[in-house]
Write an enzyme that holds these catalytic residues in place. Structure first.
Site, PDB file in Angstrom:
ATOM      1  N   ARG A  87     -22.246 -46.470  18.339  1.00 30.75           N
ATOM      2  CA  ARG A  87     -23.060 -48.525  17.669  1.00 30.75           C
ATOM      3  C   ARG A  87     -23.465 -48.217  18.586  1.00 30.75           C
ATOM      4  O   ARG A  87     -24.363 -49.708  19.076  1.00 30.75           O
ATOM      5  CB  ARG A  87     -21.563 -48.633  16.492  1.00 30.75           C
ATOM      6  CG  ARG A  87     -22.822 -49.489  16.053  1.00 30.75           C
ATOM      7  CD  ARG A  87     -23.784 -49.872  15.779  1.00 30.75           C
ATOM      8  NE  ARG A  87     -24.072 -48.611  14.998  1.00 30.75           N
ATOM      9  CZ  ARG A  87     -23.730 -48.955  13.176  1.00 30.75           C
ATOM     10  NH1 ARG A  87     -23.614 -49.841  12.705  1.00 30.75           N
ATOM     11  NH2 ARG A  87     -24.282 -47.511  12.809  1.00 30.75           N
ATOM     12  N   LEU A 127      -1.298 -54.931  10.273  1.00 28.88           N
ATOM     13  CA  LEU A 127      -1.486 -53.168  10.467  1.00 28.88           C
ATOM     14  C   LEU A 127      -2.976 -53.275  11.410  1.00 28.88           C
ATOM     15  O   LEU A 127      -3.440 -53.062  12.376  1.00 28.88           O
ATOM     16  CB  LEU A 127      -0.643 -52.485   9.660  1.00 28.88           C
ATOM     17  CG  LEU A 127       0.680 -52.511   9.968  1.00 28.88           C
ATOM     18  CD1 LEU A 127       0.791 -51.181   8.569  1.00 28.88           C
ATOM     19  CD2 LEU A 127       0.736 -51.379  11.031  1.00 28.88           C
ATOM     20  N   SER A 136     -21.260 -48.866 -10.215  1.00 33.86           N
ATOM     21  CA  SER A 136     -21.007 -49.983 -10.328  1.00 33.86           C
ATOM     22  C   SER A 136     -19.890 -50.001 -11.780  1.00 33.86           C
ATOM     23  O   SER A 136     -19.000 -50.907 -12.079  1.00 33.86           O
ATOM     24  CB  SER A 136     -20.964 -51.628  -9.793  1.00 33.86           C
ATOM     25  OG  SER A 136     -20.878 -51.037  -7.841  1.00 33.86           O
ATOM     26  N   LYS A 175      -8.805   2.502  -2.254  1.00 36.42           N
ATOM     27  CA  LYS A 175      -9.098   1.653  -0.424  1.00 36.42           C
ATOM     28  C   LYS A 175     -10.561   1.993  -0.523  1.00 36.42           C
ATOM     29  O   LYS A 175     -11.221   3.360  -0.277  1.00 36.42           O
ATOM     30  CB  LYS A 175      -8.493   2.450   0.517  1.00 36.42           C
ATOM     31  CG  LYS A 175      -8.252   1.171   1.369  1.00 36.42           C
ATOM     32  CD  LYS A 175      -7.185   2.127   2.523  1.00 36.42           C
ATOM     33  CE  LYS A 175      -7.100   1.125   3.612  1.00 36.42           C
ATOM     34  NZ  LYS A 175      -5.850   1.107   4.209  1.00 36.42           N
ATOM     35  N   CYS A 221      -5.969  -2.876   2.593  1.00 43.00           N
ATOM     36  CA  CYS A 221      -5.153  -3.529   3.907  1.00 43.00           C
ATOM     37  C   CYS A 221      -6.553  -3.491   4.981  1.00 43.00           C
ATOM     38  O   CYS A 221      -6.993  -4.527   4.582  1.00 43.00           O
ATOM     39  CB  CYS A 221      -3.950  -1.950   4.477  1.00 43.00           C
ATOM     40  SG  CYS A 221      -3.546  -2.445   5.884  1.00 43.00           S
ATOM     41  N   GLU A 239       0.821  -1.219   0.198  1.00 40.52           N
ATOM     42  CA  GLU A 239       0.101   0.334   0.074  1.00 40.52           C
ATOM     43  C   GLU A 239       0.791   1.125  -0.437  1.00 40.52           C
ATOM     44  O   GLU A 239       1.361   1.436   0.106  1.00 40.52           O
ATOM     45  CB  GLU A 239      -0.962   0.128   1.121  1.00 40.52           C
ATOM     46  CG  GLU A 239      -2.063   1.079   1.761  1.00 40.52           C
ATOM     47  CD  GLU A 239      -2.797   0.377   2.675  1.00 40.52           C
ATOM     48  OE1 GLU A 239      -3.868   1.730   2.710  1.00 40.52           O
ATOM     49  OE2 GLU A 239      -2.752  -0.291   3.397  1.00 40.52           O
ATOM     50  N   GLY A 245     -11.233 -60.285  14.367  1.00 41.84           N
ATOM     51  CA  GLY A 245     -10.370 -61.192  13.265  1.00 41.84           C
ATOM     52  C   GLY A 245      -8.984 -60.825  13.996  1.00 41.84           C
ATOM     53  O   GLY A 245      -8.806 -59.320  12.864  1.00 41.84           O
ATOM     54  N   SER A 297       0.531  -2.710   7.499  1.00 41.77           N
ATOM     55  CA  SER A 297       0.108  -2.917   8.441  1.00 41.77           C
ATOM     56  C   SER A 297       1.503  -3.080   9.680  1.00 41.77           C
ATOM     57  O   SER A 297       2.243  -3.480   8.907  1.00 41.77           O
ATOM     58  CB  SER A 297       0.111  -4.473   8.240  1.00 41.77           C
ATOM     59  OG  SER A 297      -0.849  -4.931   9.700  1.00 41.77           O
ATOM     60  N   SER A 357      -5.134 -60.477  12.840  1.00 40.00           N
ATOM     61  CA  SER A 357      -4.321 -61.383  11.964  1.00 40.00           C
ATOM     62  C   SER A 357      -2.960 -60.883  12.413  1.00 40.00           C
ATOM     63  O   SER A 357      -2.056 -61.632  12.491  1.00 40.00           O
ATOM     64  CB  SER A 357      -4.715 -60.663  10.610  1.00 40.00           C
ATOM     65  OG  SER A 357      -4.134 -59.187  10.614  1.00 40.00           O
TER      66      SER A 357
END
Length: 660
Positions: free
Chosen positions: A350, A367, A646, A115, A173, A46, A362, A200, A364
């Protein structure tokens, strides 16, 4: 222009208060530097032609004349640059003095934007000199008797004929600090880029607030926002200015300058990404319907680069190789904590709703099932239930290794879950006999029979115990269809359904670190070993004691697939653009750091083609997914985020990818 990218810059040159000619010289030099580095939009602060801190000198005719002369000099000396240049100056018209942004392009003054909001509070006293601009009127003014008329007003947009994604709106500004900014009207009128010429001053804490403000404005407007701040050379009689330049895009700060620096700050904005975001968030268009279309648009022709290949120049912005995982360690820890809580709260609701006293998982030793068990234990704690009511079921068969089996047993013990072992080899062999499957033929039937037998066991144990089967499959597997239909594909509630594989690893690692911090060293140790185990469905007999079937050798690296998935679903980018982004993330950025490329182009292309083929072919599995809470912006639930036929054809996408 590369795949919607547009390079822009904020510039903060050193100024000399009230020396317009010296300031013009600095502006010209800086503009040439920015243009030489590829910036096609260069925003200066400015009142940069005079300096912001001239005080009552703004009422001196000599200063105003000097500003106009400097503006002409800048316009003339930057005529050869292929860049829009915005500079600030005081401009007198019809007895009033305005604080304006002059928009320059190839030797022409395109417009003056005044401005709108003039601050007169605290340290600001602008109304002593400047007049607020009308938000309705656009008029023509003359810079001098030899110049053509120039549009003057706040409702002015600059658009590129060659690149319809680029539309520029301008404010100054204070305009962004007010409740209803002019940039909001400009964005609703079509502006994708907002330039703010600012002065500013710096006080303690203001930089953080300013950064938040600019980022938030870019998010609200789904726009690119450039905040160019003044700094070095401004008078320090009453204030200090720090040249805090900020370049933000849709809520993210792409680049910012260090406080009290001079020079140019660059960023490459993804204008296509912004356009996609506005289309996705349909309420943006709803707001446009209520906005009067009273903007003037001035068209220009920028020499944009429309390259449709990956030989285009590197972009001035970071492309995270793992878009689902924050790179910053503190941010990553916070993300993991938040995701885990969302998963647990979803399951807890739930469990309460169905009055369940049992959850069946299950386990295994991999991860995904590890994360599912850890989240379920957290949900049980939220519900005030003992974790012994969790039935962790290990079902060894032809591909199970000692390592995963032992880890599953240890994990159940460390979490307090009840462990149940149900060997399924005999049941699967009986099924092979029933359907005429040769056990020595290790085809898809051989694999899927095991997966479906495991699901049958889990469902029946849940029925027997008035419980619920917790699904373990993750978002990446759903995208690739890497699940047996009505096998591990099915459950009664899926806690990992919106967790990509690259994030699963970090979530489990978070649990490992958390356990170690609590002195649960045994739990931390087993989680650490699970993290070090290759990802595998373990459906084929092991090679000795080693896992024979490694998922990423079959379907490709999950970090690539998660990268593709993010940009396909979140922004709908083309295969060519996703390929280009992958090059940046996995080849160009590592090279720029002096590191080896993670993948070569051929590998990226191979798995991108594979991704599209799998993604389209496997939609039928996603069309009947169990419930599961959404935790991130990308999700594949057919009830919420992703509705796709699909039987849709992948031809357009695959053809484009194969031609890369």
């Amino acid at each position: 222009m590369n795949y919607g990218f547009f390079r822009a810059a904020c510039a903060s040159p050193s100024v000399t208060v009230a020396d317009c000619d010296a300031n013009a010289t600095e502006i010209i030099k800086t503009a040439k530097e920015a243009a030489a580095n590829g910036a096609q939009l260069i925003v200066f602060p400015e009142l940069c032609i005079t300096a912001y801190t001239c005080g009552d000198l703004f009422l001196q005719r000599t200063l105003l004349n000097g500003a106009i002369d400097a503006l002409k000099k800048i316009t003339h000396e930057t005529a050869a640059l292929d860049a829009l240049i915005l500079v600030g100056l005081p401009f007198a018209d019809n007895g009033a003095l305005f604080n304006v942004a002059a928009i320059l392009f190839k030797g022409k003054i395109l417009a003056l934007v005044p401005k709108t909001y003039i601050p007169t509070y605290s340290e600001f006293y602008e109304k002593r000199h400047f007049t607020s601009a009308s938000q309705d009127e656009i008029k023509s003014i003359y810079i001098d008797e030899t110049n053509s008329e120039v549009p003057f007003g706040t409702n002015i947009l600059i658009a590129d004929r060659k690149n319809p994604l680029f539309v520029l709106g301008t404010e100054l500004c204070e305009d962004v600090w007010v409740p209803l900014s002019p940039s909001a009207h400009a964005a609703l009128a079509g502006a994708t880029v907002i330039a703010n010429l600012s002065a500013s001053n710096e006080i303690i804490g203001k930089a953080d607030y300013r950064r938040m403000l600019v980022a938030s404005q870019s998010a609200k407007l789904a726009a690119a926002y450039l905040y160019a701040d003044c700094g070095n050379g401004e008078s320090t009689t009453d204030m200090v200015f720090a040249a805090h330049n900020i370049l933000a895009e849709n809520g993210t700060v792409l680049a910012q300058s260090n406080l009290f620096s001079t020079g140019v700050t660059y960023a490459d904005f993804d204008l296509e990404r912004l356009a996609q975001e506005r289309k996705r968030v349909t309420t943006f268009a709803d707001c446009q319907k209520n906005e009067p279309a009273d903007f003037m648009t001035i068209y220009i022709d920028l020499d944009t680069d429309d390259a449709n290949n990956s030989s285009a120049k590197a972009i001035a912005r970071a492309v995270p190789p793992h878009p689902f995982v924050p790179a910053d360690l503190n941010a990553r820890e916070e993300r993991c904590r938040a995701v885990i809580e969302l998963q647990a709260q979803g399951l807890a609701k739930r469990l309460r709703h169905i009055h369940s006293q049992c959850a069946v998982i299950g386990l295994s030793g991999g991860l995904d099932s590890t994360l599912a068990l850890l989240v379920t234990a957290r949900a049980f704690t939220l519900c005030g239930l003992d974790t012994s009511l969790i039935r962790a079921v290990t079902m060894p068969c032809f591909g199970t290794t000692d390592r995963t089996y032992n880890n599953a047993c240890l994990l159940a013990k460390e979490t307090g879950a009840s462990l149940l072992e149900v060997p399924i080899a005999d049941a699967v062999r009986q099924h092979f006999k029933d359907i005429g499957q040769d056990e020595n033929v290790h085809d898809v039937t051989y694999e899927n029979c095991q997966a479906r037998e495991r699901t049958q066991v889990l469902m029946d144990i849940a029925n027997k115990n008035n419980g619920i089967v917790i699904g373990t499959g993750d978002l990446s597997e759903l995208a690739l269809g890497w699940a047996t239909y009505n096998g591990d594909h099915m459950s009664m509630y899926g806690v990992n359904t919106s967790i990509p594989k690259t994030l699963v690893r970090h979530l489990v690692n978070w649990f490992a670190d958390d356990a170690k911090g609590k002195g649960q060293n045994s739990l931390s140790a087993v989680l650490t070993d699970i993290l070090a185990t290759p990802v595998s469905p373990e459906l084929l007999p092991p090679d000795g004691k080693n896992i024979a079937q490694k998922t990423e050798e079959l379907v490709g690296p999950y970090e690539l697939h998660d990268f593709f998935l993010y940009y396909v679903l979140r922004f709908g980018f083309t295969p060519a653009k996703i390929f280009y982004l992958a090059e940046q993330a996995f080849i160009e950025q590592p090279k720029a750091r002096g590191e080896d490329a993670v993948y070569d182009k051929a590998t990226i292309k191979k798995w991108l083609v594979s991704f599209y083929k799998r993604f389209f072919a496997q939609q039928f599995k996603r069309s009947c997914l169990p419930d599961g809470a959404k935790v991130g912006t990308v999700n594949l639930s057919p009830r919420g985020d992703w509705r796709m036929p699909s039987d849709a054809s992948a031809r357009l996408w695959v053809t484009e990818a194969e031609k890369l």
